[in-house]
Design a protein around this motif. Structure first.
Motif, PDB file in Angstrom:
ATOM      1  N   ILE A  21      -7.940  -0.335 -11.281  1.00  0.00           N
ATOM      2  CA  ILE A  21      -6.777  -1.205 -11.210  1.00  0.00           C
ATOM      3  C   ILE A  21      -5.556  -0.460 -10.662  1.00  0.00           C
ATOM      4  CG2 ILE A  21      -6.018  -0.761 -13.596  1.00  0.00           C
ATOM      5  CD1 ILE A  21      -5.204  -3.702 -13.749  1.00  0.00           C
ATOM      6  N   ASN A  24      -6.149   0.106  -6.912  1.00  0.00           N
ATOM      7  CA  ASN A  24      -5.851  -1.128  -6.192  1.00  0.00           C
ATOM      8  C   ASN A  24      -4.354  -1.416  -6.165  1.00  0.00           C
ATOM      9  OD1 ASN A  24      -8.598  -1.481  -5.847  1.00  0.00           O
ATOM     10  ND2 ASN A  24      -8.820  -2.879  -7.570  1.00  0.00           N
ATOM     11  N   ALA A  46       0.865  -8.580  -8.774  1.00  0.00           N
ATOM     12  CA  ALA A  46      -0.407  -9.203  -9.149  1.00  0.00           C
ATOM     13  C   ALA A  46      -0.811 -10.247  -8.119  1.00  0.00           C
ATOM     14  CB  ALA A  46      -0.303  -9.826 -10.536  1.00  0.00           C
ATOM     15  N   MET A  49      -2.090  -8.381  -5.035  1.00  0.00           N
ATOM     16  CA  MET A  49      -3.397  -7.792  -5.319  1.00  0.00           C
ATOM     17  C   MET A  49      -4.486  -8.864  -5.326  1.00  0.00           C
ATOM     18  SD  MET A  49      -2.260  -5.074  -8.300  1.00  0.00           S
ATOM     19  CE  MET A  49      -3.934  -4.540  -8.716  1.00  0.00           C
ATOM     20  N   ASN A  50      -4.157 -10.009  -5.910  1.00  0.00           N
ATOM     21  CA  ASN A  50      -5.111 -11.109  -5.967  1.00  0.00           C
ATOM     22  C   ASN A  50      -5.433 -11.625  -4.570  1.00  0.00           C
ATOM     23  OD1 ASN A  50      -5.431 -14.353  -6.167  1.00  0.00           O
ATOM     24  ND2 ASN A  50      -6.397 -13.353  -7.911  1.00  0.00           N
ATOM     25  N   TYR A  55      -7.622  -8.015  -7.591  1.00  0.00           N
ATOM     26  CA  TYR A  55      -7.184  -8.272  -8.966  1.00  0.00           C
ATOM     27  C   TYR A  55      -7.460  -9.727  -9.293  1.00  0.00           C
ATOM     28  CZ  TYR A  55      -4.066  -8.253 -13.074  1.00  0.00           C
ATOM     29  OH  TYR A  55      -3.551  -8.342 -14.342  1.00  0.00           O
ATOM     30  N   GLU A  57      -7.287 -11.491 -12.856  1.00  0.00           N
ATOM     31  CA  GLU A  57      -7.151 -11.552 -14.301  1.00  0.00           C
ATOM     32  C   GLU A  57      -6.356 -12.796 -14.691  1.00  0.00           C
ATOM     33  OE1 GLU A  57      -8.491  -9.500 -16.430  1.00  0.00           O
ATOM     34  OE2 GLU A  57      -9.222  -7.968 -15.034  1.00  0.00           O
ATOM     35  N   ASN A  60      -1.486 -10.849 -17.004  1.00  0.00           N
ATOM     36  CA  ASN A  60      -1.142  -9.541 -16.442  1.00  0.00           C
ATOM     37  C   ASN A  60      -1.128  -8.440 -17.494  1.00  0.00           C
ATOM     38  OD1 ASN A  60      -0.865 -10.437 -13.792  1.00  0.00           O
ATOM     39  ND2 ASN A  60       1.253 -11.051 -14.105  1.00  0.00           N
ATOM     40  N   LEU A  63      -2.816  -5.199 -16.304  1.00  0.00           N
ATOM     41  CA  LEU A  63      -1.978  -4.480 -15.349  1.00  0.00           C
ATOM     42  C   LEU A  63      -0.821  -3.800 -16.068  1.00  0.00           C
ATOM     43  CD1 LEU A  63      -1.234  -3.727 -12.453  1.00  0.00           C
ATOM     44  CD2 LEU A  63      -0.067  -5.935 -12.240  1.00  0.00           C
TER      45      LEU A  63
END
Length: 233
Positions: A21, A24, A46, A49-50, A55, A57, A60, A63
């Motif tokens: 994580i 990334n 986030a 990243m997604n 990512y 999730e 968060n 993270l």
């Protein structure tokens, strides 16, 4: 690469190698942002990243927990969200330098000279207080070409929709390939971007803005956009 006496580089590189994580996280920083930021919100990072499939999730919290390990390396500190603030991570050092150190421990000098120029001529604003409010405005700067900075002042709540409209306006100023000169000029054009019906923002662009520069500006504008607040813990 600047000398960071309080940064534990070895520990940073170790945990980034072990924690996917965090790997990334730094990968997204290096790919998403063109200039250093003093802080980033958890919601924004986030989201980026997604978008890259790095990512996925429902919250968060993971993270937030992982970023706590960066505090142990003296990279920066986490700032919890509240009703008036958004949860974010504040960097103690240049964000892009930290990403370079974390991801490429054996190859840290390739782009240092260019980033040093950016740091000296186009610093990102530093938020000196934890009190960030929705109606605050901040100045942002991007080294577009040597000796030329693109500057813009935007509200804290600059949205993705506004970023798309600003990108479209910038793209409309790109000169045609047939008119592209052999050498870049120092002439500027002035444009007005309407944040909303009552809020015009004046921006200046090179009269010979190229397509590649327009793309960099578009990425820059999108990197400044914010999403809904992150619930604090």
């Amino acid at each position: 690469m600047s000398d960071y006496p309080n940064l534990n580089k070895e520990l940073l590189q170790c945990i980034v190698a072990e924690e996917s994580i965090l790997h990334n996280f730094f990968t997204t920083l290096s790919e998403q942002y063109q200039t250093n930021r003093s802080e980033i919100t958890l919601k924004n990072i986030a989201k980026y990243m997604n978008a890259r499939g790095l990512y996925n999730e429902p919250t968060n919290r993971s993270l937030w927990k992982a970023l706590g390990k960066l505090e142990g390396c003296n990279c920066g500190k986490r700032i919890k969200g509240s009703r008036s603030n958004v949860a974010r991570f504040k960097f103690f050092y240049d964000m892009l330098d930290l990403a370079e150190i974390a991801l490429y421990p054996d190859n840290q000098s390739q782009e240092d000279s260019y980033r040093d120029v950016q740091a000296e001529t186009s610093p990102e604003p530093t938020v000196e207080t934890d009190d960030v409010h929705d109606n605050d405005w901040y100045s942002h700067s991007l080294l577009l070409r040597r000796h030329y900075d693109f500057n813009i002042e935007l509200p804290f709540k600059f949205t993705e929709s506004q970023a798309r409209r600003l990108s479209d306006l910038i793209n409309s100023a790109v000169m045609s390939e047939d008119d592209e000169p052999d050498e870049l000029s120092a002439d500027e054009i002035d444009l007005t971007f309407y944040l909303d019906a009552q809020t015009p923002i004046d921006i200046a662009l090179p009269a010979d803005l190229t397509q590649s520069e327009s793309s960099r500006l578009s990425n820059f504008c999108h990197s400044l956009a914010r999403v809904s607040d992150f619930d604090g813990f």
